[in-house]
Write a protein that holds these residues in place. Structure first.
Motif, PDB file in Angstrom:
ATOM      1  N   GLY A 184       0.852  -1.169  -0.001  1.00 27.36           N
ATOM      2  CA  GLY A 184      -0.206  -0.053   0.021  1.00 27.36           C
ATOM      3  C   GLY A 184       0.803   1.383  -0.067  1.00 27.36           C
ATOM      4  N   GLU A 185       0.178   2.291   0.587  1.00 26.78           N
ATOM      5  CA  GLU A 185       0.990   3.758   0.522  1.00 26.78           C
ATOM      6  C   GLU A 185       0.689   4.513   1.897  1.00 26.78           C
ATOM      7  N   VAL A 186       1.859   4.195   2.374  1.00 27.49           N
ATOM      8  CA  VAL A 186       1.772   4.567   4.078  1.00 27.49           C
ATOM      9  C   VAL A 186       1.469   5.971   4.049  1.00 27.49           C
ATOM     10  N   ALA A 187       2.362   6.845   3.178  1.00 28.33           N
ATOM     11  CA  ALA A 187       2.282   8.412   3.146  1.00 28.33           C
ATOM     12  C   ALA A 187       0.778   8.698   3.009  1.00 28.33           C
ATOM     13  N   ALA A 188       0.276   8.096   2.061  1.00 27.85           N
ATOM     14  CA  ALA A 188      -1.347   8.496   1.837  1.00 27.85           C
ATOM     15  C   ALA A 188      -1.907   8.353   2.860  1.00 27.85           C
ATOM     16  N   ALA A 189      -1.887   7.187   3.435  1.00 25.02           N
ATOM     17  CA  ALA A 189      -2.678   6.560   4.475  1.00 25.02           C
ATOM     18  C   ALA A 189      -2.442   7.535   5.733  1.00 25.02           C
ATOM     19  N   ARG A 190      -1.154   7.795   5.962  1.00 27.05           N
ATOM     20  CA  ARG A 190      -0.795   8.691   7.283  1.00 27.05           C
ATOM     21  C   ARG A 190      -1.868  10.046   7.284  1.00 27.05           C
ATOM     22  N   ASP A 194      -6.791  10.394  11.699  1.00 30.18           N
ATOM     23  CA  ASP A 194      -7.105  11.385  12.692  1.00 30.18           C
ATOM     24  C   ASP A 194      -6.275  11.243  13.916  1.00 30.18           C
ATOM     25  N   VAL A 195      -5.847  10.111  14.362  1.00 24.71           N
ATOM     26  CA  VAL A 195      -4.696   9.986  15.227  1.00 24.71           C
ATOM     27  C   VAL A 195      -3.696   9.304  14.986  1.00 24.71           C
ATOM     28  N   ILE A 196      -2.478   9.588  15.432  1.00 22.32           N
ATOM     29  CA  ILE A 196      -1.100   8.884  15.445  1.00 22.32           C
ATOM     30  C   ILE A 196      -0.554   8.750  16.586  1.00 22.32           C
ATOM     31  N   VAL A 197      -0.145   7.440  16.905  1.00 20.61           N
ATOM     32  CA  VAL A 197       0.821   7.237  18.113  1.00 20.61           C
ATOM     33  C   VAL A 197       1.887   6.627  17.767  1.00 20.61           C
ATOM     34  N   THR A 198       2.989   6.645  18.434  1.00 22.99           N
ATOM     35  CA  THR A 198       4.299   6.341  18.276  1.00 22.99           C
ATOM     36  C   THR A 198       4.849   5.747  19.480  1.00 22.99           C
ATOM     37  N   GLY A 199       5.819   5.050  19.351  1.00 23.52           N
ATOM     38  CA  GLY A 199       6.356   4.053  20.436  1.00 23.52           C
ATOM     39  C   GLY A 199       7.566   3.738  20.286  1.00 23.52           C
ATOM     40  N   GLU A 200       8.555   3.779  21.205  1.00 26.52           N
ATOM     41  CA  GLU A 200       9.982   2.846  21.080  1.00 26.52           C
ATOM     42  C   GLU A 200       9.899   1.756  22.339  1.00 26.52           C
ATOM     43  N   TYR A 201      10.147   0.636  21.903  1.00 30.53           N
ATOM     44  CA  TYR A 201       9.957  -0.513  22.882  1.00 30.53           C
ATOM     45  C   TYR A 201      11.226  -1.163  22.925  1.00 30.53           C
ATOM     46  N   THR A 202      11.581  -1.781  24.139  1.00 30.33           N
ATOM     47  CA  THR A 202      12.784  -2.718  24.654  1.00 30.33           C
ATOM     48  C   THR A 202      12.416  -3.996  24.833  1.00 30.33           C
ATOM     49  N   HIS A 312       1.551   4.053  14.385  1.00 31.33           N
ATOM     50  CA  HIS A 312      -0.039   3.460  13.985  1.00 31.33           C
ATOM     51  C   HIS A 312      -0.739   4.899  13.820  1.00 31.33           C
ATOM     52  N   GLY A 313      -1.634   4.621  12.937  1.00 29.63           N
ATOM     53  CA  GLY A 313      -2.535   5.682  12.764  1.00 29.63           C
ATOM     54  C   GLY A 313      -4.001   4.998  12.763  1.00 29.63           C
ATOM     55  N   ALA A 314      -4.977   6.167  13.052  1.00 28.68           N
ATOM     56  CA  ALA A 314      -6.213   5.524  13.180  1.00 28.68           C
ATOM     57  C   ALA A 314      -7.260   6.848  12.777  1.00 28.68           C
ATOM     58  N   THR A 315      -8.434   6.210  12.261  1.00 31.61           N
ATOM     59  CA  THR A 315      -9.592   7.329  12.033  1.00 31.61           C
ATOM     60  C   THR A 315     -10.348   7.385  13.343  1.00 31.61           C
ATOM     61  N   GLN A 316     -11.159   8.637  13.436  1.00 30.35           N
ATOM     62  CA  GLN A 316     -11.813   8.954  14.630  1.00 30.35           C
ATOM     63  C   GLN A 316     -12.635   7.668  15.155  1.00 30.35           C
ATOM     64  N   ASP A 317     -13.409   7.063  14.033  1.00 28.07           N
ATOM     65  CA  ASP A 317     -14.215   5.925  14.237  1.00 28.07           C
ATOM     66  C   ASP A 317     -13.479   4.668  14.738  1.00 28.07           C
ATOM     67  N   GLY A 318     -12.260   4.645  14.786  1.00 28.66           N
ATOM     68  CA  GLY A 318     -11.468   3.591  15.268  1.00 28.66           C
ATOM     69  C   GLY A 318     -10.716   2.613  14.306  1.00 28.66           C
ATOM     70  N   LYS A 319     -11.001   2.968  13.237  1.00 27.17           N
ATOM     71  CA  LYS A 319     -10.204   1.930  12.068  1.00 27.17           C
ATOM     72  C   LYS A 319      -8.773   2.281  11.771  1.00 27.17           C
ATOM     73  N   LEU A 320      -7.760   1.383  11.962  1.00 24.93           N
ATOM     74  CA  LEU A 320      -6.408   1.417  11.734  1.00 24.93           C
ATOM     75  C   LEU A 320      -6.328   1.831  10.118  1.00 24.93           C
ATOM     76  N   THR A 321      -5.384   2.821   9.970  1.00 26.21           N
ATOM     77  CA  THR A 321      -5.042   3.522   8.702  1.00 26.21           C
ATOM     78  C   THR A 321      -3.810   2.916   8.294  1.00 26.21           C
ATOM     79  N   LEU A 394      -3.534   3.573  21.204  1.00 31.20           N
ATOM     80  CA  LEU A 394      -4.729   4.314  20.289  1.00 31.20           C
ATOM     81  C   LEU A 394      -6.076   4.182  21.028  1.00 31.20           C
ATOM     82  N   ALA A 395      -6.228   3.058  21.765  1.00 33.15           N
ATOM     83  CA  ALA A 395      -7.859   3.046  22.232  1.00 33.15           C
ATOM     84  C   ALA A 395      -7.862   4.459  23.005  1.00 33.15           C
ATOM     85  N   ALA A 396      -6.669   4.574  23.919  1.00 32.05           N
ATOM     86  CA  ALA A 396      -6.737   5.633  25.011  1.00 32.05           C
ATOM     87  C   ALA A 396      -7.012   7.066  24.223  1.00 32.05           C
ATOM     88  N   LYS A 397      -6.129   7.110  23.050  1.00 32.36           N
ATOM     89  CA  LYS A 397      -6.216   8.278  22.430  1.00 32.36           C
ATOM     90  C   LYS A 397      -7.661   8.600  21.878  1.00 32.36           C
TER      91      LYS A 397
END
Length: 799
Positions: A184-190, A194-202, A312-321, A394-397
């Motif tokens: 797909g096209e991540v740039a266009a989906a981004r 409506d919301v974007i969350v990032t994380g760095e995990y160890t 990750h990104g998601a729309t306001q209605d909760g669908k992952l983008t 994402l759910a919290a946001k």
């Protein structure tokens, strides 16, 4: 000589109506194990055997200037001392996929604890003292310990002059393997998010921590060969790697499986196998090697520690983008299973969710840290920890319930994975989440009673650090996806030999495979399959060895699927031969013998209407029927090295967890009260064993969540805690209640519709526990394991 395999295990349980597929038959080795009578590989003995000992490097990266063995050789009782220069052939390296691991270090050592020399002596203490007298002069080199030091333009190469098949597509020689997945096209989906969350995990380095340390006995044979009695996960893989180094044809290296005290991936690689055989062939005497616990931490690979970067990104209605992620796995000094771990981590990095647009990269590094390879759920475990934390963020946001958010985005049968492969069997992700959420919650404040606080139920347990002050409850959820079986075009198959004959007037089936029984219960399932398919009450499980075709590795949740499939296939072929004998002997006496559908039930031949035609013993009298047959699942294909597209996996398993924890927020102590699980198993061939696998995998996931980590000094690359005093694993007091809801949705591609069970619960239990601790504390907690200082903000001193 006593062999842990001993005599074949005879399993007798009533009639065909008992002990078949779908019943909780008891394990034939169960009583022996719980009473301490089971013979493990470390229990073996030969009347004139020697003891082997390995000298290991005391530094992580150094040139070997010299090795002086004179003082060790001069000791009374020492029969042999071997170094690299004493190896018998030009083949001096081995490896699962890439042959980059030297039998003994040559030129330099690449990790702390690398084997440098071998000793054989007439007593284990003599062997240890002799090894200590070997003088090795090292010239230490800078250590490579992370991505920055491994991929710098002027980085020292862990392996010079790489020529393996992955070398051509990696951006740096200190990268073992790289797998991107682009769809797909991540740039266009981004832009649509409506919301974007990032994380760095160890994710910390976990040890398999099996209770039976590495051990084996090598016995020289009169024909110049050697017979190795060994605890391993894959006899034929060991054989393939060993024979060239020993300078022997494979038919002169016989291997018999001995009692295995746990594995979890840590016995896929060779440990002392070649060393024991070399010493036996050199001395002409049997040689036994048994690691102590300290040595075991250096003698096998571990779970890859990882850094994971997620968006990750998601729309306001909760669908992952979209999903953009990068996974960096530390493979340590040698390749082991790192390429396969990279393939799993990348292809399963999205989790059991529908995401159309992805940009994924996974790599494994060569470093001077301890070698890492297979461990239960490999690759998928690290990814699940990260993507499940992202789902909560994402759910919290979005202000959504975390379970309902997951259910909204859950994959189902027909979903296309990021690799472009459709999921063509049941994928009840939403249903598993619904079920685990609906399970009854454990009571609040269980530690309270009329007599006072029961400290066993409190954080800190019997240390009696709190009586409930500052204790907060938290609840968290997670779900994961794990592939079953070997992937990416590997020719994954198994072999089974089945024989039927009359013994003492009764029909008996014998099942012979090379499957490594490491505690998973395969010997029980094989007997159940034989009873079901052949209608006999007595089944003998022949000890596993290399006198039958390969069964592949006891890993990847594959043995019941693949070797079970081979046993089923061989039984079906045997049944047809038995019926042909019956038609030849008795067909002229009864027209029903000509019927195509004749069944074997309870030691009799019956029509599909239940009419008894003959006793099986009468049919087989004077006859022996034997079939050896292979069984393969449908083929897979490699992932494209540029896009990651390809039908790389065979089957998927899914598990969901709900964790309930209580946290003392003042002291930073955690008590996991419950880890409820819902899992689809396709078909529970042995329901009791299925529960054991789910509860065991859940407990290992708990361990890496709150206590298990091999700590490596970043300056020296030395292991700091190689003992069960400092490397903690869950005990019975740490293990919570684990209620299980088993779902059985058959996979039409698998024998009996079954689905691999053992790995999936290891994935989701870890992030569920972390989610629950976050829920209790409000902290982000982006690493495993969680330690008290992460919860209180107090940095504990070392030492």
């Amino acid at each position: 000589m006593a062999s842990p395999s001993g005599t074949p295990t005879k399993i007798t349980q009533g009639s065909q109506t008992k002990g078949g597929i779908g019943e909780s038959t008891l394990r034939p080795d169960g009583t022996l194990k719980v009473t301490g009578e089971f013979a493990y590989s470390s229990d073996m003995w030969h009347e004139d055997m020697l003891w082997g000992q390995i000298l290991r490097s005391t530094v992580a990266h150094a040139e070997i200037v010299s090795i002086d063995t004179g003082e060790a050789l001069a000791m009374p009782g020492v029969y042999a001392v071997l170094t690299y220069d004493d190896l018998p052939t030009d083949v001096k390296n081995y490896g699962l996929e890439i042959q980059d691991t030297p039998v003994l270090a040559h030129g330099k050592v690449r990790h702390h604890g690398e084997p440098v020399a071998l000793v054989a002596a007439d007593h284990p203490e003599t062997a240890r003292r002799a090894a200590a007298k070997i003088k090795v002069d090292y010239r230490e080199l800078p250590v490579i310990t992370d991505e920055a030091s491994a991929t710098a333009p002027d980085a020292i190469l862990v392996h010079e002059n790489r020529d393996d098949h992955h070398a051509g597509h990696v951006p740096h020689p200190n990268i073992v393997h790289r797998q991107p997945i682009i769809r797909g096209e991540v740039a266009a989906a981004r832009e649509r998010a409506d919301v974007i969350v990032t994380g760095e995990y160890t994710f910390g380095m976990q040890d398999q921590a099996f209770l039976g340390p590495e051990s084996g006995l090598a016995v020289p044979e009169e024909d110049g060969g050697v017979h190795l009695y060994i605890a391993t996960q894959w006899l034929h893989s060991d054989l393939r790697q060993m024979a060239p180094v020993l300078g022997l044809p494979e038919d002169k290296v016989r291997m018999t499986l001995s009692g295995v005290g746990g594995a979890f991936g840590g016995r896929e690689d060779l440990s002392m196998q070649i060393h024991a055989c070399l010493l036996a062939l050199r001395t002409g005497k049997p040689v036994k090697i048994v690691y102590n616990r300290f040595e075991s931490f250096f003698g096998h690979v571990h779970r890859h520690p990882a850094k994971l970067y997620y968006e990750h990104g998601a729309t306001q209605d909760g669908k992952l983008t979209h999903l953009k992620c990068r996974i960096v796995l530390d493979g340590g000094a040698y390749a082991s299973a790192s390429p396969a771990v990279v393939g799993n981590a990348s292809s399963l990095s999205v989790g059991p969710y529908v995401v159309e647009d992805v940009d994924i990269e996974a790599i494994a590094l060569y470093t001077n840290n301890p070698p890492c390879g297979a461990m239960r759920g490999f690759g998928a475990v690290q990814a699940c920890f990260a993507y499940e934390a992202q789902m909560d963020k994402l759910a919290a946001k979005l202000g959504m319930d975390p379970v309902e958010f997951r259910r909204l985005n859950a994959m189902e049968q027909g979903t296309l994975l990021p690799t472009g492969q459709p999921v063509d069997s049941p994928a009840p992700v939403a249903e598993l989440l619904r079920r685990v959420k609906a399970m009854p919650m454990p009571p609040e404040r269980q530690w309270e009673s009329s007599e006072g606080a029961d400290v066993r139920q409190l954080p800190g347990g019997l240390s009696n650090t709190t009586h409930g002050e500052g204790v907060v409850r938290g609840v968290g959820y997670a779900v994961g996806i794990k592939n079953v079986g070997f992937s990416e075009g590997f020719d994954d198959y198994s072999t089974a030999k089945v024989r039927m004959e009359v013994v003492a007037g009764e029909p008996v089936a014998t099942v012979h495979t090379a499957m490594a029984e490491v505690g998973q219960g395969g010997v029980t399932v094989h007997a159940q399959i034989a009873r079901t398919e052949l209608g006999v009450t007595q089944v003998t499980i022949h000890p596993a060895d290399t006198q039958v075709g390969s069964a592949g590795s006891t890993s990847a949740s594959r043995q019941t699927y693949v070797t079970g499939g081979a046993v089923k296939n061989s039984c079906e072929l045997v049944r047809e031969k038995v019926l042909e004998i019956g038609r030849r002997k008795f067909g002229s006496y009864h027209p029903a013998w000509a019927t195509a559908e004749l069944l074997l039930e309870g030691g009799k031949v019956v029509t599909d209407g239940g009419e008894v035609l003959s006793d099986l013993a009468d049919v087989l009298e004077g006859e022996t029927v034997e079939v050896e047959a292979e069984w393969r699942h449908r083929p897979t294909e490699p992932f494209d090295l540029r896009t990651g597209q390809g039908n790389g996996h065979v089957q998927y398993s899914f598990a969901a967890h709900r964790a309930v924890v209580e946290v003392d927020t003042e002291l930073g102590l955690v008590k996991v009260i419950e880890l409820a699980c819902a899992q689809d198993v396709g078909k529970a061939l042995n329901p009791l064993s299925v529960l054991g696998q789910i509860q065991g995998g859940t407990t290992q996931g708990l361990g890496v969540a709150v206590m298990e980590e091999i700590v490596v000094d970043p300056k020296t690359a030395k292991v700091k805690n190689p003992s069960f005093t400092d490397y903690l694993i869950p005990t019975i007091l740490d293990t919570p209640t684990i209620p299980v809801d088993v779902l059985e949705l058959a996979d039409d591609h698998a024998p009996y519709g079954l689905r691999g069970v053992g790995e999936a619960p290891t994935l989701s239990s870890t992030p569920a526990v972390l989610a629950a601790i976050r829920n209790a504390t409000g902290l982000e907690l982006n690493r495993t394991p969680v330690r008290p200082e992460h919860l209180t903000g107090t940095q504990l001193s070392e030492g």
